[in-house]
Design a protein around this motif. Structure first.
Motif, mmCIF file in Angstrom:
data_model
loop_
_atom_site.group_PDB
_atom_site.id
_atom_site.type_symbol
_atom_site.label_atom_id
_atom_site.label_comp_id
_atom_site.label_asym_id
_atom_site.label_seq_id
_atom_site.Cartn_x
_atom_site.Cartn_y
_atom_site.Cartn_z
ATOM 1 N N ILE A 20 -14.791 3.544 5.729
ATOM 2 C CA ILE A 20 -15.162 2.439 4.844
ATOM 3 C C ILE A 20 -15.681 1.291 5.709
ATOM 4 C CG2 ILE A 20 -14.408 0.788 3.112
ATOM 5 C CD1 ILE A 20 -12.301 2.726 2.200
ATOM 6 N N CYS A 73 -14.172 -3.171 4.122
ATOM 7 C CA CYS A 73 -12.961 -2.827 3.369
ATOM 8 C C CYS A 73 -12.274 -4.091 2.867
ATOM 9 C CB CYS A 73 -12.018 -2.005 4.236
ATOM 10 S SG CYS A 73 -10.723 -1.154 3.301
ATOM 11 N N VAL A 85 -9.151 2.796 -1.432
ATOM 12 C CA VAL A 85 -8.083 3.424 -0.655
ATOM 13 C C VAL A 85 -6.952 3.864 -1.573
ATOM 14 C CG1 VAL A 85 -6.279 3.005 1.073
ATOM 15 C CG2 VAL A 85 -8.623 2.186 1.466
ATOM 16 N N THR A 112 -13.342 -3.198 10.711
ATOM 17 C CA THR A 112 -13.068 -4.603 10.440
ATOM 18 C C THR A 112 -13.509 -5.440 11.633
ATOM 19 O OG1 THR A 112 -11.378 -6.264 9.950
ATOM 20 C CG2 THR A 112 -10.682 -4.391 11.287
ATOM 21 N N GLY A 153 -12.946 -2.181 -1.388
ATOM 22 C CA GLY A 153 -12.640 -1.105 -0.454
ATOM 23 C C GLY A 153 -11.162 -0.750 -0.467
ATOM 24 N N GLN A 154 -10.304 -1.753 -0.557
ATOM 25 C CA GLN A 154 -8.866 -1.489 -0.591
ATOM 26 C C GLN A 154 -8.466 -0.826 -1.902
ATOM 27 O OE1 GLN A 154 -6.442 -4.879 1.192
ATOM 28 N NE2 GLN A 154 -8.517 -5.742 1.298
ATOM 29 N N VAL A 172 -4.323 2.863 6.288
ATOM 30 C CA VAL A 172 -5.690 2.929 6.803
ATOM 31 C C VAL A 172 -5.656 2.773 8.323
ATOM 32 C CG1 VAL A 172 -7.947 1.774 6.804
ATOM 33 C CG2 VAL A 172 -6.625 1.967 4.679
ATOM 34 N N LEU A 230 -4.226 -3.597 7.136
ATOM 35 C CA LEU A 230 -4.883 -2.325 6.852
ATOM 36 C C LEU A 230 -3.962 -1.157 7.186
ATOM 37 C CD1 LEU A 230 -8.488 -3.143 8.125
ATOM 38 C CD2 LEU A 230 -7.831 -2.663 5.757
ATOM 39 N N ALA A 282 -11.191 2.234 8.493
ATOM 40 C CA ALA A 282 -11.957 1.084 8.019
ATOM 41 C C ALA A 282 -12.412 0.258 9.210
ATOM 42 C CB ALA A 282 -11.115 0.225 7.079
#
Length: 307
Positions: free
Chosen positions: A22, A25, A33, A45, A29-30, A59, A54, A43
Motif C-alpha cells: 500500500i 496508507c 487493511v 510511509t 489504506g488502513q 502492517v 502501522l 505500507a
C-alpha cells in the motif's frame, strides 16, 4: 548470482502468500487493511513516527519517500498486488511520484495487479450531466491535471508487452465517514459557510470511506485490465441539498444561500473549485464488474453510521 534473500523476508515464504503493498496508507489504506484476509501487507510511509502505529495494525512499515526514488529500492519486485493511494505533489501539471513508482515496479518481477486511486475531478465540469467512465477527461484545476498524468502513467504500465500487470483506476468523489477526520459536514455547518443558490448550484457525488476501502480491495482481485471505475454511491444531490440534509440530521441551522458572484468574493479558492464543477457519476460498472454491494448507498445512512 543474485541473492534470493529479500530485505522484507526470506524468499520461500514469499511464494506461499499474496503480498500487498500500500502506497499512501492513510485513513482509506488502513480501512483496506482491516478488510484484507490472508494477505501480508507492507505500507510505505514517509513518517518514521507512524511505524509503531502501522505495526500495531499488523502492517509491515517501510520508511521511504516517493520524492526520493532511491529510498524505494527495497520494494522492487516484492509485491504481488499494489494499492496506490498517495496524492501527487502540490505543484506542477505532472506527477513525478507516480513516474518513480511505476519505474520501480517494473524493475524486477511486476505485480499481478495495480490499483490507482484517482479523483472524479479529472472529468472537469460536466454541467450536471450523467458521467460514465467512457467520457473524455477535461481537467480544469492543476490538481486534476496532475491526476490525469498519474492515470496515464499507471495505465502505460499495463500496456507494456513485457508486463502482465492488471491496472485499475478508481475515480473517487468526496470521501466521508463519521469516524474520519473532517469526514462530515458538521464543522462547516457550525461555521455557517454559505452554499450556492439553488438555480446556480452544482451536483456533487460521495462515497463512504468503508465502501471505498471495499472497492479498493475488490479491484485488486476483480478489476479488469486497463479498466476505469467510478466509485460513488447512489445519491445524486445538489451541493446545497446535501448540506441542508446534513443540517437536518444534526439539528443544525441550514447554511445560507448566496449567488455565484457573491461566492467569488466570500469563499476560498479550494471551495470555489468544487462549486465550479457539476456532474452525476454513473456507478454501474463498479457494481457489475467489482460486484460491490454498497453498505451506504445513501449519504444520510452513512452520515449516521457508527463504523
Amino acid at each position: 548470482m543474485p541473492s534470493n534473500q529479500s530485505p522484507l523476508g526470506a524468499l520461500p515464504s514469499r511464494f506461499k502468500r499474496e503480498r500487498l503493498l500500500i502506497i499512501g496508507c492513510g485513513d482509506v489504506g488502513q480501512r483496506v487493511v482491516r478488510v484484507q484476509r490472508h494477505v501480508r501487507v507492507v505500507a510505505l510511509t514517509s513518517s518514521p513516527e507512524r511505524v509503531a502505529a502501522l505495526r500495531a495494525q499488523g502492517v509491515t512499515p517501510v520508511v521511504g519517500n516517493l520524492d526520493v526514488p532511491a529510498s524505494l529500492q527495497r520494494l522492487a519486485g516484492w509485491a504481488t498486488r499494489v494499492l496506490y493511494l498517495a496524492p501527487p505533489p502540490l505543484q506542477g501539471s505532472t506527477d513525478p511520484r507516480t513516474l518513480a513508482l511505476t519505474r520501480l515496479l517494473m524493475r524486477r518481477t511486476a505485480p499481478l495487479s495495480l490499483v490507482y486511486g484517482s479523483t472524479s475531478g479529472v472529468y472537469g465540469d460536466c454541467a450536471g450531466e450523467w458521467v460514465s467512465e467512457s467520457r473524455t477527461v477535461k481537467p480544469i484545476t492543476p490538481r486534476a491535471q496532475r491526476r490525469v498524468d498519474a492515470e496515464a502513467r499507471v495505465r502505460h504500465v499495463g500496456r507494456l508487452r513485457s508486463s502482465a500487470v492488471r491496472v485499475s483506476v478508481l475515480r473517487i468523489p468526496g470521501i466521508y465517514a463519521p469516524d474520519r477526520e473532517g469526514g462530515t459536514p458538521r464543522e462547516r455547518l457550525m461555521r455557517g459557510t454559505p452554499v450556492l443558490a439553488r438555480e446556480e448550484d452544482v451536483f456533487t457525488n460521495h462515497i463512504h470511506a468503508n465502501d471505498l476501502a471495499r472497492a479498493c480491495q475488490l479491484a485488486l482481485w476483480r478489476g479488469k485490465p486497463q479498466r476505469v471505475y467510478n466509485v460513488n454511491d447512489d445519491c445524486q444531490l445538489l451541493m446545497g441539498d446535501y448540506f441542508d440534509m446534513a443540517a437536518d440530521l444534526y439539528g443544525l441551522a441550514k447554511p445560507p444561500r448566496i449567488s455565484r458572484a457573491q461566492a467569488q468574493t466570500e469563499l476560498p479558492a479550494m471551495q470555489l473549485s468544487f462549486m465550479g464543477e457539476s456532474r452525476r457519476m454513473v456507478n454501474t460498472r463498479m457494481k457489475r464488474e467489482l460486484r460491490l454491494q454498497l453498505r451506504y448507498a445513501k449519504v444520510e445512512d452513512g452520515l449516521l453510521s457508527r463504523t
